[in-house]
Design an enzyme around this catalytic site. Structure first.
Site, mmCIF file in Angstrom:
data_model
loop_
_atom_site.group_PDB
_atom_site.id
_atom_site.type_symbol
_atom_site.label_atom_id
_atom_site.label_comp_id
_atom_site.label_asym_id
_atom_site.label_seq_id
_atom_site.Cartn_x
_atom_site.Cartn_y
_atom_site.Cartn_z
ATOM 1 N N LYS A 49 0.909 -0.842 -0.283
ATOM 2 C CA LYS A 49 0.255 0.243 0.257
ATOM 3 C C LYS A 49 0.804 1.273 -0.329
ATOM 4 C CE LYS A 49 -2.839 -2.400 3.308
ATOM 5 N NZ LYS A 49 -3.816 -2.380 4.754
ATOM 6 N N GLU A 104 6.841 2.679 -6.399
ATOM 7 C CA GLU A 104 7.263 2.122 -4.887
ATOM 8 C C GLU A 104 7.910 2.955 -4.306
ATOM 9 O OE1 GLU A 104 7.106 -0.659 -3.330
ATOM 10 O OE2 GLU A 104 8.436 -2.051 -2.921
ATOM 11 N N ASP A 105 7.386 2.793 -2.838
ATOM 12 C CA ASP A 105 7.538 3.367 -1.533
ATOM 13 C C ASP A 105 8.834 4.377 -1.616
ATOM 14 O OD1 ASP A 105 7.276 1.159 -0.582
ATOM 15 O OD2 ASP A 105 6.154 1.663 0.962
ATOM 16 N N ASP A 108 14.677 -1.122 0.127
ATOM 17 C CA ASP A 108 15.310 -1.159 1.695
ATOM 18 C C ASP A 108 16.156 -2.427 1.231
ATOM 19 O OD1 ASP A 108 16.166 -1.482 3.759
ATOM 20 O OD2 ASP A 108 14.621 -1.570 4.822
ATOM 21 N N LYS A 136 16.945 3.139 -0.082
ATOM 22 C CA LYS A 136 18.415 3.003 1.449
ATOM 23 C C LYS A 136 19.231 2.262 0.283
ATOM 24 C CE LYS A 136 15.041 2.648 4.911
ATOM 25 N NZ LYS A 136 14.325 1.842 6.281
ATOM 26 N N PHE A 157 14.479 4.213 9.892
ATOM 27 C CA PHE A 157 13.122 3.437 9.922
ATOM 28 C C PHE A 157 12.121 5.204 9.650
ATOM 29 C CE2 PHE A 157 9.172 2.081 10.308
ATOM 30 C CZ PHE A 157 8.968 1.251 9.197
ATOM 31 N N ARG A 170 0.684 6.606 7.366
ATOM 32 C CA ARG A 170 0.607 6.451 6.369
ATOM 33 C C ARG A 170 0.786 7.845 5.776
ATOM 34 N NH1 ARG A 170 1.549 1.384 3.561
ATOM 35 N NH2 ARG A 170 0.346 -0.455 4.651
HETATM 36 P P1 IMP Z 1 13.205 -4.270 0.763
HETATM 37 O O1 IMP Z 1 11.965 -5.737 0.074
HETATM 38 O O2 IMP Z 1 13.194 -4.981 2.175
HETATM 39 O O3 IMP Z 1 13.498 -3.337 -0.319
HETATM 40 O O4 IMP Z 1 11.167 -3.523 1.835
HETATM 41 C C1 IMP Z 1 10.519 -3.272 0.858
HETATM 42 C C2 IMP Z 1 9.900 -2.803 1.200
HETATM 43 O O5 IMP Z 1 9.417 -2.685 3.149
HETATM 44 C C3 IMP Z 1 8.990 -1.575 0.826
HETATM 45 O O6 IMP Z 1 7.881 -1.616 0.047
HETATM 46 C C4 IMP Z 1 8.353 -0.766 2.366
HETATM 47 O O7 IMP Z 1 6.641 -2.147 2.466
HETATM 48 C C5 IMP Z 1 9.301 -1.886 3.954
HETATM 49 N N1 IMP Z 1 9.939 -1.089 4.387
HETATM 50 C C6 IMP Z 1 11.175 -0.657 4.247
HETATM 51 N N2 IMP Z 1 11.937 0.458 4.769
HETATM 52 C C7 IMP Z 1 11.288 1.024 5.510
HETATM 53 C C8 IMP Z 1 10.879 1.867 5.909
HETATM 54 O O8 IMP Z 1 11.933 2.636 6.336
HETATM 55 N N3 IMP Z 1 9.329 2.738 6.694
HETATM 56 C C9 IMP Z 1 8.281 2.415 5.779
HETATM 57 N N4 IMP Z 1 8.676 0.663 5.536
HETATM 58 C C10 IMP Z 1 10.257 -0.062 4.853
#
Ligand code: IMP
Length: 184
Positions: A49, A104-105, A108, A136, A157, A170
């Site tokens: 979301k 994508e938001d 990470d 990140k 975070f 959100r």
């Molecule tokens: P990844 O798979 O570790 O790249 O993470 C991707 C997903 O993790 C994002 O689409 C977010 O929903 C969530 N996410 C990662 N870091 C954060 C953060 O700092 N705040 C909130 N959601 C995060």
């Protein structure tokens, strides 16, 4: 109209990106995307979301014809990635033959976007690129090519502007760093 005065939510330690900063950057991204996709029809795939607020602003900054579809992926619980990505909602339309831009938001570890790329590649889009609001880079476990990035941020975070902690925050109009225990 003047920009809203921001007094942070009590659970927010500090504001990392203000509303005016975000607005200006999204205008730049929209202009770049519009130039790059001139004469083509673009399909934005918004990852639920977290990307919906970014999507709403980004698509209004894009001037080429575009449609939107949604996909649901989950790998997070609280502030930790489980490392196991799940498809929670699939696209309504087939991406076959289309110019797909994933919205994508935040990227990470890169595990979520890597999973999505591999999944969509098997469905033969004409092109497949990523636009991430936040990046990140220092947390990366999987290398993924991000064509468009709103902001590179440190390993903290963050919440707001669509990003949550256990579904809270959100609706904050800025991106902020949560206080330790802010999410309770
Ligand atoms: P990844 O798979 O570790 O790249 O993470 C991707 C997903 O993790 C994002 O689409 C977010 O929903 C969530 N996410 C990662 N870091 C954060 C953060 O700092 N705040 C909130 N959601 C995060």
């Amino acid at each position: 109209m003047p920009d809203r005065v921001q007094s942070p939510h009590p659970d927010i330690e500090r504001i990392l990106l203000t509303e005016p900063q975000i607005k200006a950057r999204i205008a730049e991204l929209g202009a770049r995307i519009s130039r790059d996709y001139a004469g083509r029809e673009l399909t934005l795939v918004s990852v639920l979301k977290g990307s919906v607020i970014f999507l709403g602003d980004l698509m209004r900054a894009i001037t080429v014809d575009c449609s939107v579809d949604f996909i649901g992926l989950s790998s997070y619980s609280g502030t930790k990635s489980s490392g196991v990505v799940r498809l929670t909602l699939d696209l309504r339309e087939s991406p076959e033959g289309k110019d797909i831009l994933i919205v994508e938001d935040i990227v990470d570890t890169g595990l979520t976007i890597h999973y999505l790329l591999e999944n969509l590649k098997t469905r033969s889009p004409r092109s497949l690129e990523i636009c991430a609001f936040l990046n990140k880079a220092e947390c990366r476990q999987r290398e993924v090519g991000l064509k468009y990035v709103g902001f590179d941020i440190p390993d903290e975070f963050v919440v707001g502007f669509g990003l949550d902690h256990n579904e809270r925050f959100r609706n904050l109009p800025y991106v902020g760093v949560m206080r330790p225990n802010g999410g309770k």
